[in-house]
Design a protein around this motif. Structure first.
Motif, PDB file in Angstrom:
ATOM      1  N   LEU A   8      11.481   0.627  -1.435  1.00 12.71           N
ATOM      2  CA  LEU A   8      12.522   1.593  -1.065  1.00 12.71           C
ATOM      3  C   LEU A   8      13.147   2.229  -2.306  1.00 12.71           C
ATOM      4  CD1 LEU A   8      14.345  -0.267   1.862  1.00 12.71           C
ATOM      5  CD2 LEU A   8      12.392   1.290   1.953  1.00 12.71           C
ATOM      6  N   THR A   9      13.308   1.420  -3.354  1.00  7.38           N
ATOM      7  CA  THR A   9      13.862   1.952  -4.606  1.00  7.38           C
ATOM      8  C   THR A   9      12.911   2.955  -5.235  1.00  7.38           C
ATOM      9  OG1 THR A   9      15.054  -0.127  -4.985  1.00  7.38           O
ATOM     10  CG2 THR A   9      14.741   1.319  -6.884  1.00  7.38           C
ATOM     11  N   LEU A  10      11.616   2.666  -5.178  1.00  7.50           N
ATOM     12  CA  LEU A  10      10.609   3.581  -5.733  1.00  7.50           C
ATOM     13  C   LEU A  10      10.649   4.920  -5.011  1.00  7.50           C
ATOM     14  CD1 LEU A  10       8.165   3.952  -7.669  1.00  7.50           C
ATOM     15  CD2 LEU A  10       6.719   3.095  -5.813  1.00  7.50           C
ATOM     16  N   ILE A  11      10.773   4.881  -3.691  1.00  7.29           N
ATOM     17  CA  ILE A  11      10.848   6.117  -2.908  1.00  7.29           C
ATOM     18  C   ILE A  11      12.109   6.894  -3.272  1.00  7.29           C
ATOM     19  CG2 ILE A  11      11.167   7.056  -0.577  1.00  7.29           C
ATOM     20  CD1 ILE A  11       9.441   4.663   0.410  1.00  7.29           C
ATOM     21  N   HIS A  12      13.235   6.205  -3.281  1.00  6.70           N
ATOM     22  CA  HIS A  12      14.518   6.854  -3.563  1.00  6.70           C
ATOM     23  C   HIS A  12      14.564   7.440  -4.973  1.00  6.70           C
ATOM     24  CE1 HIS A  12      18.846   7.544  -3.373  1.00  6.70           C
ATOM     25  NE2 HIS A  12      18.934   6.997  -4.567  1.00  6.70           N
ATOM     26  N   SER A  13      13.963   6.744  -5.932  1.00  2.00           N
ATOM     27  CA  SER A  13      14.048   7.153  -7.335  1.00  2.00           C
ATOM     28  C   SER A  13      12.900   8.057  -7.773  1.00  2.00           C
ATOM     29  CB  SER A  13      14.070   5.901  -8.227  1.00  2.00           C
ATOM     30  OG  SER A  13      15.126   5.034  -7.860  1.00  2.00           O
ATOM     31  N   SER A  14      11.989   8.369  -6.868  1.00  2.00           N
ATOM     32  CA  SER A  14      10.835   9.199  -7.211  1.00  2.00           C
ATOM     33  C   SER A  14      11.271  10.520  -7.839  1.00  2.00           C
ATOM     34  CB  SER A  14      10.018   9.483  -5.948  1.00  2.00           C
ATOM     35  OG  SER A  14       9.137  10.571  -6.140  1.00  2.00           O
ATOM     36  N   SER A  15      10.561  10.917  -8.888  1.00  2.00           N
ATOM     37  CA  SER A  15      10.850  12.204  -9.516  1.00  2.00           C
ATOM     38  C   SER A  15      10.423  13.368  -8.621  1.00  2.00           C
ATOM     39  CB  SER A  15      10.128  12.303 -10.864  1.00  2.00           C
ATOM     40  OG  SER A  15       8.732  12.089 -10.698  1.00  2.00           O
ATOM     41  N   GLN A  31       0.820  -1.208   0.000  1.00  2.00           N
ATOM     42  CA  GLN A  31       0.000   0.000   0.000  1.00  2.00           C
ATOM     43  C   GLN A  31       0.855   1.259   0.000  1.00  2.00           C
ATOM     44  OE1 GLN A  31      -2.905  -0.289   3.144  1.00  2.00           O
ATOM     45  NE2 GLN A  31      -3.836  -2.129   2.255  1.00  2.00           N
ATOM     46  N   LEU A  32       2.001   1.198   0.636  1.00  2.00           N
ATOM     47  CA  LEU A  32       2.923   2.328   0.591  1.00  2.00           C
ATOM     48  C   LEU A  32       3.444   2.522  -0.828  1.00  2.00           C
ATOM     49  CD1 LEU A  32       4.626   4.549   1.898  1.00  2.00           C
ATOM     50  CD2 LEU A  32       6.275   2.788   2.586  1.00  2.00           C
ATOM     51  N   SER A  33       3.818   1.436  -1.480  1.00  2.00           N
ATOM     52  CA  SER A  33       4.291   1.518  -2.871  1.00  2.00           C
ATOM     53  C   SER A  33       3.201   2.078  -3.781  1.00  2.00           C
ATOM     54  CB  SER A  33       4.720   0.135  -3.367  1.00  2.00           C
ATOM     55  OG  SER A  33       5.837  -0.333  -2.666  1.00  2.00           O
ATOM     56  N   ARG A  34       1.978   1.626  -3.578  1.00  2.00           N
ATOM     57  CA  ARG A  34       0.863   2.093  -4.402  1.00  2.00           C
ATOM     58  C   ARG A  34       0.624   3.586  -4.198  1.00  2.00           C
ATOM     59  NH1 ARG A  34      -4.960  -0.527  -3.476  1.00  2.00           N
ATOM     60  NH2 ARG A  34      -4.858   0.846  -1.672  1.00  2.00           N
ATOM     61  N   ALA A  35       0.714   4.037  -2.938  1.00  5.67           N
ATOM     62  CA  ALA A  35       0.514   5.462  -2.649  1.00  5.67           C
ATOM     63  C   ALA A  35       1.609   6.311  -3.285  1.00  5.67           C
ATOM     64  CB  ALA A  35       0.471   5.687  -1.141  1.00  5.67           C
ATOM     65  N   ILE A  36       2.858   5.858  -3.171  1.00  6.70           N
ATOM     66  CA  ILE A  36       3.976   6.587  -3.784  1.00  6.70           C
ATOM     67  C   ILE A  36       3.780   6.659  -5.295  1.00  6.70           C
ATOM     68  CG2 ILE A  36       6.452   6.520  -4.273  1.00  6.70           C
ATOM     69  CD1 ILE A  36       5.969   7.344  -1.449  1.00  6.70           C
ATOM     70  N   GLN A  37       3.418   5.534  -5.904  1.00 15.84           N
ATOM     71  CA  GLN A  37       3.231   5.509  -7.356  1.00 15.84           C
ATOM     72  C   GLN A  37       2.080   6.397  -7.785  1.00 15.84           C
ATOM     73  OE1 GLN A  37       5.407   3.567  -9.582  1.00 15.84           O
ATOM     74  NE2 GLN A  37       4.507   5.265 -10.734  1.00 15.84           N
ATOM     75  N   GLU A  38       1.009   6.419  -7.005  1.00 11.43           N
ATOM     76  CA  GLU A  38      -0.131   7.280  -7.332  1.00 11.43           C
ATOM     77  C   GLU A  38       0.284   8.751  -7.291  1.00 11.43           C
ATOM     78  OE1 GLU A  38      -4.767   8.088  -5.931  1.00 11.43           O
ATOM     79  OE2 GLU A  38      -3.709   6.260  -5.331  1.00 11.43           O
ATOM     80  N   ALA A  39       1.098   9.108  -6.303  1.00  7.71           N
ATOM     81  CA  ALA A  39       1.580  10.488  -6.206  1.00  7.71           C
ATOM     82  C   ALA A  39       2.456  10.843  -7.401  1.00  7.71           C
ATOM     83  CB  ALA A  39       2.343  10.682  -4.903  1.00  7.71           C
ATOM     84  N   ALA A  78      16.011   6.375   5.216  1.00  7.71           N
ATOM     85  CA  ALA A  78      17.194   6.685   4.407  1.00  7.71           C
ATOM     86  C   ALA A  78      16.869   6.809   2.930  1.00  7.71           C
ATOM     87  CB  ALA A  78      18.265   5.609   4.613  1.00  7.71           C
ATOM     88  N   ALA A  79      15.813   6.148   2.484  1.00  8.70           N
ATOM     89  CA  ALA A  79      15.424   6.210   1.072  1.00  8.70           C
ATOM     90  C   ALA A  79      14.816   7.565   0.700  1.00  8.70           C
ATOM     91  CB  ALA A  79      14.435   5.091   0.751  1.00  8.70           C
ATOM     92  N   CYS A  80      14.408   8.344   1.696  1.00 12.44           N
ATOM     93  CA  CYS A  80      13.773   9.640   1.444  1.00 12.44           C
ATOM     94  C   CYS A  80      14.831  10.708   1.160  1.00 12.44           C
ATOM     95  CB  CYS A  80      12.911  10.039   2.635  1.00 12.44           C
ATOM     96  SG  CYS A  80      11.538   8.899   2.970  1.00 12.44           S
ATOM     97  N   ASP A  81      14.401  11.782   0.514  1.00  9.03           N
ATOM     98  CA  ASP A  81      15.319  12.859   0.139  1.00  9.03           C
ATOM     99  C   ASP A  81      15.626  13.799   1.283  1.00  9.03           C
ATOM    100  OD1 ASP A  81      15.494  12.293  -2.788  1.00  9.03           O
ATOM    101  OD2 ASP A  81      13.343  12.686  -2.682  1.00  9.03           O
ATOM    102  N   ILE A  82      14.613  14.089   2.086  1.00  8.38           N
ATOM    103  CA  ILE A  82      14.756  15.028   3.197  1.00  8.38           C
ATOM    104  C   ILE A  82      14.169  14.371   4.432  1.00  8.38           C
ATOM    105  CG2 ILE A  82      14.058  17.286   4.118  1.00  8.38           C
ATOM    106  CD1 ILE A  82      13.888  18.267   1.195  1.00  8.38           C
ATOM    107  N   VAL A  83      14.928  14.373   5.524  1.00  4.18           N
ATOM    108  CA  VAL A  83      14.472  13.739   6.756  1.00  4.18           C
ATOM    109  C   VAL A  83      14.391  14.782   7.864  1.00  4.18           C
ATOM    110  CG1 VAL A  83      14.925  11.971   8.489  1.00  4.18           C
ATOM    111  CG2 VAL A  83      15.506  11.542   6.080  1.00  4.18           C
ATOM    112  N   LEU A  84      13.161  15.012   8.335  1.00  3.82           N
ATOM    113  CA  LEU A  84      12.929  15.885   9.477  1.00  3.82           C
ATOM    114  C   LEU A  84      12.599  14.989  10.660  1.00  3.82           C
ATOM    115  CD1 LEU A  84      10.523  18.484   7.763  1.00  3.82           C
ATOM    116  CD2 LEU A  84      13.035  18.472   7.792  1.00  3.82           C
TER     117      LEU A  84
END
Length: 266
Positions: A91-98, A37-45, A118-124
């Motif tokens: 994790l690859t989908l998150i890291h490679s997201s446009s 579901q996380l992958s699906r949400a990322i892909q939908e975005a 760690a796969a994210c671009d900005i970590v708060l």
């Protein structure tokens, strides 16, 4: 558009995809349902042209307690390779997201959860966030998350976190490179300030920058994740390893658990 599911909540509002891990009872453990579901949400975005930024946060006191070991070894006590593959693909989908992906971290982040961050671009991260690479305690190796951690940590820092299995605070994680900003004035205010900067930036320049930065690595992410999956499955095929992990998940101490009884000579 809004999509609410058992494991992940998704909402796109004013150009921001708000993704929330919504399984607080399990500590937002990475099971097949949550990962899918996380992958699906990322892909939908990513597929929505109006989306400028993706954020990932979590419900409860744990951001993510890592892999659901019972589910990962549900096939007669043997490791499920497909389960590990959907994790590395996520994790690859998150890291490679446009789109830039911001992790808003509060609470405990353990093992696979650290890889997710760690796969994210900005970590708060809030001051109460604690990060722990704990795989060796349960008899595993952090193979799946290492390619993503090495894009933030030096090899020495990764080695320390993995071998010491010590929880590190948000300020220390910022020194390590795992956290970009420690929240001191409220997550919403800090996140809003970051969103304002991203919305003033060219979406195409951001996407191209991410792609360019990845090209600078001597070994690309695909090669590293292929190695990670092979290494993980090779390790888990050893009967004594899977037996130790099974013992741990059942609430007993695996054979390597010992109490240090010597003196500290320092």
């Amino acid at each position: 558009m809004e999509l609410t599911s058992k494991a992940v909540e998704y909402q796109l509002d004013s150009g921001v995809a708000w993704i929330k891990l919504a399984s607080p009872r399990s500590g937002n453990a990475l099971n097949a349902t949550l990962i899918s579901q996380l992958s699906r949400a990322i892909q939908e975005a990513i597929n929505d042209e109006s989306c400028r930024v993706i954020t990932i946060s979590a419900m409860g006191s744990d951001f993510c307690k890592g892999l659901d070991l019972e589910e990962a070894f549900a096939k007669g006590g043997l490791p499920d390779q497909e389960f590990f593959k959907i994790l590395v693909d996520c994790l690859t989908l998150i890291h490679s997201s446009s789109r830039p992906v911001i992790a808003c971290v509060e609470g405990n982040v353990i093992a696979g959860g650290v890889g997710l961050v760690a796969a994210c671009d900005i970590v708060l991260a809030s001051n109460n966030a604690v990060f722990m690479v704990s795989e060796v305690i349960v008899g595993m190796i952090p193979a799946m998350i290492a390619p993503f951690l090495l894009r933030r940590l030096t090899p020495a820092r990764l080695r320390y976190m993995a071998l010491s299995s010590r929880g590190i605070s948000a300020p220390e994680a910022q020194i390590f490179g795992l956290v970009d900003e420690v929240v001191t004035e409220g997550t919403s205010k800090t996140l809003n300030r970051q969103l304002q900067r991203l919305f003033c930036s060219s979406p195409h320049a951001i996407a191209q920058s991410k792609q360019y930065f990845e090209q600078l690595h001597s070994v690309d992410l695909h090669q590293q994740t292929e190695l990670a999956l092979n290494e993980q499955m090779s390790w888990l095929k050893q009967p004594e390893v899977t037996e130790g992990i099974r013992t741990f998940t059942e609430g007993f101490s695996p054979p390597w658990f010992q109490k240090y009884k010597g003196q500290t000579h320092v």
